[in-house]
Motif scaffolding. Structure first.
Motif, short mmCIF file in Angstrom:
data_model
loop_
_atom_site.label_atom_id
_atom_site.label_comp_id
_atom_site.label_asym_id
_atom_site.label_seq_id
_atom_site.Cartn_x
_atom_site.Cartn_y
_atom_site.Cartn_z
N ASP A 140 0.83 -1.21 0.00
CA ASP A 140 0.00 0.00 0.00
C ASP A 140 0.86 1.26 0.00
O ASP A 140 0.42 2.31 -0.48
N VAL A 141 2.09 1.18 0.50
CA VAL A 141 3.01 2.31 0.48
C VAL A 141 4.09 2.12 -0.59
O VAL A 141 4.42 3.03 -1.34
N ARG A 142 4.63 0.91 -0.68
CA ARG A 142 5.75 0.67 -1.58
C ARG A 142 5.33 0.75 -3.06
O ARG A 142 6.16 1.06 -3.92
N ARG A 143 4.06 0.48 -3.37
CA ARG A 143 3.63 0.45 -4.77
C ARG A 143 2.61 1.55 -5.08
O ARG A 143 1.85 1.46 -6.04
N MET A 144 2.62 2.59 -4.28
CA MET A 144 1.60 3.62 -4.45
C MET A 144 1.82 4.45 -5.71
O MET A 144 0.89 5.11 -6.20
N ASP A 145 3.05 4.43 -6.27
CA ASP A 145 3.32 5.26 -7.43
C ASP A 145 2.72 4.72 -8.72
O ASP A 145 2.84 5.35 -9.77
N GLU A 146 2.10 3.55 -8.67
CA GLU A 146 1.49 3.00 -9.87
C GLU A 146 0.38 3.90 -10.41
O GLU A 146 0.13 3.94 -11.61
N PHE A 147 -0.27 4.61 -9.51
CA PHE A 147 -1.33 5.55 -9.91
C PHE A 147 -1.16 6.83 -9.09
O PHE A 147 -1.00 6.77 -7.87
N ALA A 148 -1.20 7.98 -9.77
CA ALA A 148 -0.99 9.24 -9.09
C ALA A 148 -1.99 9.46 -7.97
O ALA A 148 -1.64 9.97 -6.90
N ALA A 149 -3.24 9.07 -8.19
CA ALA A 149 -4.27 9.28 -7.18
C ALA A 149 -3.98 8.45 -5.93
O ALA A 149 -4.27 8.88 -4.81
N ARG A 150 -3.39 7.29 -6.11
CA ARG A 150 -3.05 6.47 -4.95
C ARG A 150 -1.96 7.14 -4.12
O ARG A 150 -2.01 7.11 -2.89
N ARG A 151 -0.98 7.74 -4.78
CA ARG A 151 0.09 8.41 -4.05
C ARG A 151 -0.48 9.57 -3.23
O ARG A 151 -0.16 9.72 -2.05
N THR A 152 -1.31 10.39 -3.86
CA THR A 152 -1.89 11.53 -3.16
C THR A 152 -2.74 11.08 -1.98
O THR A 152 -2.62 11.61 -0.87
N GLY A 153 -3.60 10.10 -2.19
CA GLY A 153 -4.45 9.61 -1.12
C GLY A 153 -3.66 8.96 0.00
O GLY A 153 -3.99 9.15 1.18
N THR A 154 -2.61 8.21 -0.33
CA THR A 154 -1.78 7.57 0.69
C THR A 154 -1.08 8.63 1.53
O THR A 154 -1.05 8.55 2.76
N ARG A 155 -0.50 9.62 0.88
CA ARG A 155 0.19 10.68 1.60
C ARG A 155 -0.77 11.43 2.52
O ARG A 155 -0.45 11.69 3.68
N ASP A 156 -1.96 11.74 2.02
CA ASP A 156 -2.93 12.47 2.85
C ASP A 156 -3.37 11.64 4.05
O ASP A 156 -3.54 12.17 5.16
N ALA A 157 -3.54 10.34 3.85
CA ALA A 157 -3.95 9.47 4.96
C ALA A 157 -2.88 9.43 6.04
O ALA A 157 -3.17 9.52 7.24
N LEU A 158 -1.63 9.28 5.63
CA LEU A 158 -0.54 9.16 6.60
C LEU A 158 -0.29 10.48 7.33
O LEU A 158 0.04 10.48 8.53
N ARG A 159 -0.44 11.58 6.63
CA ARG A 159 -0.25 12.88 7.28
C ARG A 159 -1.43 13.23 8.18
O ARG A 159 -1.26 13.92 9.20
N GLY A 160 -2.62 12.77 7.82
CA GLY A 160 -3.80 13.13 8.60
C GLY A 160 -4.05 12.26 9.81
O GLY A 160 -4.77 12.67 10.73
#
Length: 398
Positions: A140-160
């Motif tokens: 969920d973190v290591r392969r998040m760059d496969e889709f831009a939306a996944r990267r943005t959502g993952t970053r927002d979840a971890l920061r929030g």
């Protein structure tokens, strides 16, 4: 402590073997804490399994291991509008989440998997003024760059999130690099159920499984998905077959890649030595591990794979890819690590390990209850911290 968990990684009536590692993590957590689960089921999975004899109850509520579970249907657009998957997930589970808050009054929300689960959990928890922690697994973190939306959502979840639990130091470093506050990130290395996974008699295990002693038995346990690299393992087995014919590969698990992998084995000329056993109950896995000469995990990406900890606890040597958090647990078992995506190197490592198995370490994995207790302590600290009043600023104090 009262914990409301939100995760797609949990068994349901249609997929009783789904994410056994998470099932048992929650089972142990519920031994000492009140727990309620929301485990959505993707609508495509329901459609694909609509002819199954099993059914999800009309109220979509079940009880598993004594834990109340609700299974809302997760609606999304396959392959399209990926930037909206978090919102689709949130909308799909909102009703169940609101009911759980009213009926259960949790102290904290725990989501496992960063996006969309964690992203939705952060937003839903904030609506109710609840603290929230996110447990990240690896891909969920290591392969998040496969889709831009996944990267943005993952970053927002971890920061929030108020707290983040990572299953390896490698993953914790990645989480911090994405913007999570270091003092809110905990590394919790998982363990195994030592009452199930322990050394035992190989011959007896083989007899129970109907395996003979005329071959060397190779074993893979896991989902049949591209990230697991089973296609690389099949290529390696073709190379191995040119050196020694006395092997058989057992694939325990199921997934979207099964038909393609069956065709690949046929095309490689090794179909007669590759057995697809499908998914098996978690309680059956110790016998498979004890019966095997060698366990193989050719993954392209991993966090901390529980199956390697389980193999180590059973005393089964293994060959695995050097990816993710795997090097962090190599000392707990008789393991040999190889670069990913290299069938020839994998074949050579398998051959060497069959001839001269690596030495067993003095100590193996810890009991999973220890890891779960560590998670519970982190959740309690996170909940307590969010209840503390914020310090007055200098201007306010004056």
């Amino acid at each position: 402590m009262k914990i409301l968990a939100l995760t797609n990684l949990y068994p349901n009536p249609l997929q009783p073997h789904r994410a056994a590692f998470n099932r048992h993590r929650f089972r142990f957590l519920a031994e000492h804490h009140a727990l309620r689960l929301i485990a959505p089921v993707a609508w495509r999975d329901e459609w694909a399994l609509r002819r199954s004899a099993a059914r999800i109850p009309s109220d979509r509520r079940t009880t598993n291991d004594g834990i109340p579970v609700e299974h809302p249907r997760y609606w999304y657009t396959p392959g399209m509008l990926r930037s909206q998957y978090g919102r689709f997930f949130e909308a799909s589970v909102r009703g169940a989440f609101d009911r759980a808050v009213r009926e259960f009054a949790p102290d904290i929300v725990l989501a496992t998997w960063a996006y969309p689960d964690g992203w939705a959990a952060v937003r839903l928890a904030r609506r109710h003024g609840l603290p929230v922690a996110v447990l990240v697994h690896g891909s969920d973190v290591r392969r998040m760059d496969e889709f831009a939306a996944r990267r943005t959502g993952t970053r927002d979840a971890l920061r929030g999130a108020d707290g983040v639990i990572a299953v390896s130091a490698d993953l914790a470093a990645r989480v911090v690099a994405l913007g999570a506050a270091p003092d809110r990130v905990a590394t919790v290395l998982d363990g195994v159920d030592r009452t199930l996974f322990r050394t035992g008699d190989r011959s007896a295990a083989r007899q129970r499984l109907g395996l003979g002693d005329d071959r060397r038995h190779l074993l893979y346990i896991g989902n049949l998905l591209p990230v697991k690299g089973v296609d690389v393992l099949l290529e390696a087995c073709r190379a191995l077959d040119a050196q020694r014919p006395d092997w058989c590969l057992h694939l325990v698990g199921d997934g979207a890649e099964r038909a393609r992998l069956e065709a690949q084995a046929q095309a490689l000329g090794i179909a007669g030595k590759v057995v697809f056993h499908g998914a098996r109950p978690h309680a059956d896995l110790p016998d498979w591990l004890r019966a095997a000469d060698l366990f193989v995990l050719p993954s392209r990406s991993e966090g901390i794979p529980n199956v390697l900890l389980e193999a180590s606890a059973c005393g089964t040597p293994y060959v695995a890819s050097r990816v993710g958090g795997i090097p962090e647990i190599a000392s707990l078992g008789a393991g040999v690590l190889v670069p990913p995506e290299q069938p020839q190197a994998l074949a050579e490592a398998i051959g060497h390990a069959l001839e001269a198995p690596p030495a067993q370490p003095a100590d193996g994995p810890r009991d999973r209850r220890e890891a779960v207790s560590e998670i519970a302590r982190f959740l309690a600290r996170t909940a307590a911290r969010t209840r503390e009043p914020a310090p007055l600023s200098r201007s306010a104090a004056v």
